[in-house]
Design an enzyme around this catalytic site. Sequence first.
Site, PDB file in Angstrom:
ATOM      1  N   SER A   1      12.835 -22.592  -6.995  1.00  0.00           N
ATOM      2  CA  SER A   1      13.905 -23.320  -6.828  1.00  0.00           C
ATOM      3  C   SER A   1      14.767 -22.676  -5.635  1.00  0.00           C
ATOM      4  O   SER A   1      15.716 -23.848  -5.071  1.00  0.00           O
ATOM      5  CB  SER A   1      14.509 -23.743  -8.086  1.00  0.00           C
ATOM      6  OG  SER A   1      13.761 -24.530  -8.692  1.00  0.00           O
TER       7      SER A   1
ATOM      8  N   GLU B 253      -4.655  37.930   0.872  1.00  0.00           N
ATOM      9  CA  GLU B 253      -4.836  38.145   2.471  1.00  0.00           C
ATOM     10  C   GLU B 253      -5.085  39.532   2.832  1.00  0.00           C
ATOM     11  O   GLU B 253      -5.762  39.846   3.795  1.00  0.00           O
ATOM     12  CB  GLU B 253      -3.616  37.438   3.199  1.00  0.00           C
ATOM     13  CG  GLU B 253      -3.491  35.887   2.770  1.00  0.00           C
ATOM     14  CD  GLU B 253      -4.528  35.156   3.449  1.00  0.00           C
ATOM     15  OE1 GLU B 253      -5.182  35.191   4.407  1.00  0.00           O
ATOM     16  OE2 GLU B 253      -5.032  34.119   2.784  1.00  0.00           O
TER      17      GLU B 253
END
Length: 800
Positions: free
Chosen positions: A459, A93
Amino acid sequence: MAHKKTGLRVLAWLSLAGLIIGTAIAVVAAVAISQMRAELPSVDSLRQLQLSEPLRIYTRDGQLIGEFGAERRATLTYAELPPGLVRAFLAAEDDRFFEHPGVDWQGLMRAVVKLALTGEKSQGGSTITMQLARNVFLSSERTYTRKFKEILLALKVEKELTKEEILELYLNKIYLGERAYGVGAAALVYFGKPVGELSLSQIAVIAGLPKAPSRDNPVANPKKAVERRNYVLRRMRELGNISELEYQAALAEPVAVHPYQAKVDVDAHYVAEMVRAELFAEYGEDAYTRGLNVVTTIDSKRQKAANTALRHALFAYDERHGWRGAETRIPDQMLAGGGGGELTALLDSYATVAGLVPAVVTAFAPTGIDLLTAQGAVKLAPAAFEWAGLSAKKPLQPGDVVRLRPEGNDYRLAQLPQIQGAFVAVDPDDGAIQALVGGLDFFAGKFNRVIQARRQAGSGFKPFLYSAAMNYGFTPASVILDAPVVFDDSALESTWRPENYGGDIKGPMRLREALVQSRNLVSIRLLQAIGLNYARDYIPRFGLPADRLPNDLTMALGSAVFTPLEMARGYSTIANGGFVIDPYFIDSVRDNHGSELFRAKPKRACEACLEQNVAGAAQSPESSEDAGSAVPAPDQNWTPATRTIDPRIIWLITDILHDVATRGTAAKVRELGRSDLGGKTGTTNDETDAWFSGFQRHLVAVTWVGFDQPTPLGRGEVGGRAALPAWMDFMRTVLKDVPEETLPRPDGLVNVRIDPNTGRLAAVGDPDAIFETVQQDHIPEPDDAPRFQREQQTDLQDLF
């Protein structure tokens, strides 16, 4: 000569005008600059980090289970910032940061030249100090006014703060994607570790983010994140910050993201996500910033028990179906190098899933396996890998990557299960969800099977059908034929020949025995007897969605699809005596000042409310206290639930389901040593889904096991084998100190002596007679059996 004097006068006037205009411009500029400077914020305010307060989610006993914030921060001092990280940001930067006064005039001139030559604006010359000024105080719009203010503020910052202070503020405040502000938060979010433990490659990934943090981060765009990392590494090499060897090693390291996991007290991430979604729907983005505190209905001990129980059941299933082989292999040269940081970094790239730790095999023998994890060396004894069937003829090879499951202080060989499951526990009296596990591991997949997976109930649906039949007029003593049936039903695709599990038939059976043994053919004949319309009208009384009930006889076998939570609601109606409750998981919501914004008002099963008719007309607190009444009066925090099922029917069904759990398809439940448990196994065609839904008087729990894409689980993987163990492990833990309790027997039931073969009243002195409980208005009599029962007896005579 005159012309010359005239020219001089014009020149003098022009000079004077220029001077006046220049002075005016200078004065205006000075005033503008002065005004801009006056409008600039104070540098001291830079030091003040205004944090929004996150959404925090707790169990009902105060344990943190989730935290969601608009911002994630982990503030660091300059001394805590690794030098390599600082150098990486400077290289990417602002490599002249320690040389310029806050503004890189050379960079600005390059930007001006580019504008003049191309007409394009650029961000050249934007120093770290200028970025700090812009990110904290100014808008991101690219205008000359904003740029000028940025320059003025940067110069002001440099006069009042040291370079180290500027870097500290910048690296703590800069946005780096995924709601991470500052390098400390980014290290945790992307790599799950503090900045001091980051590798050079990971440092470079983070340093490459400021340009486009939302677009280029390794979560949103892994490929772009690698490109930016490589750029940062190249710049560091060019500036002499790293050697060529370090550069090449960092380039070779894979970029592996470990999703951010907030440190919580209890693993209830599926519940936390449910809460987050609810709060976001109610408050929008404010939910993440206003410091809301949510108390859920989750019990931390029961949640932990549910987590452990479900995972153990899934691991057990996985082991039963054999070893599938190593997960992957690492390069031979990496292993030959003796491990070290490169190997550790590679192992770290494999996320731990459901507690299963990645490890690499370094040596194999039938007498033991040597492995290396990111934490160090491990040796497995033969008992720890016996299940996998490994041997000298079927060995693991050095370099194989496998999984290890912690067992106390030791490990057991494991593999990532392909099977999935779900578990939910509910208080049947008011619907409070006390434990919920939506899958094997939330961070491996956020699909919440408890509330999102609609699967055939198998079931486990039969108790609802049998309840409908008893309401119709059948009793537990009623006899139905268990024999083959063939249907040419236009609602079905082809001729249907249903069978019992195992293919056997048992002839005439009493309903109690048929449900205990889960006989499919009896269930189909029972549904035929009461009719589809009657069943479809009655069964939603349990709180099950009516629109999911099939309009054909497959409904008898549980072809309807429900989520585990919907099944838990249905079984809650059984456990609580016939009241329909609404499951809920948020108990209260408060803001950051402690003011209550929401309080749940659940429906509560209240037998006493019905008996004393206090619903809507509760006693006053004074009269209740004086009378010593045990009846809870409805107030602003709950309302009486509606009873939808005859309590006699409920008692009979719970009694039969207790038999299921003692001598039926769930007989293993006897091992828990309690007499107040009941439930029903559930298995769908080809063992595709395995269920167990069961209850104690004040606790309902449902387990489902299956594959997300419906696939047979394997022969024998029925509900009693694949799902029941998780339910039992959970109940064994959470009911340890809970007294036994069952529903009180209601009026309107009688015990009768019946012939176990016919279901009719036994003759006096019949030595084979047994006792059965039936509805008082449906006592069986030898000469007055229901018409459909007589017809079935005739059919039976014809069959045999």
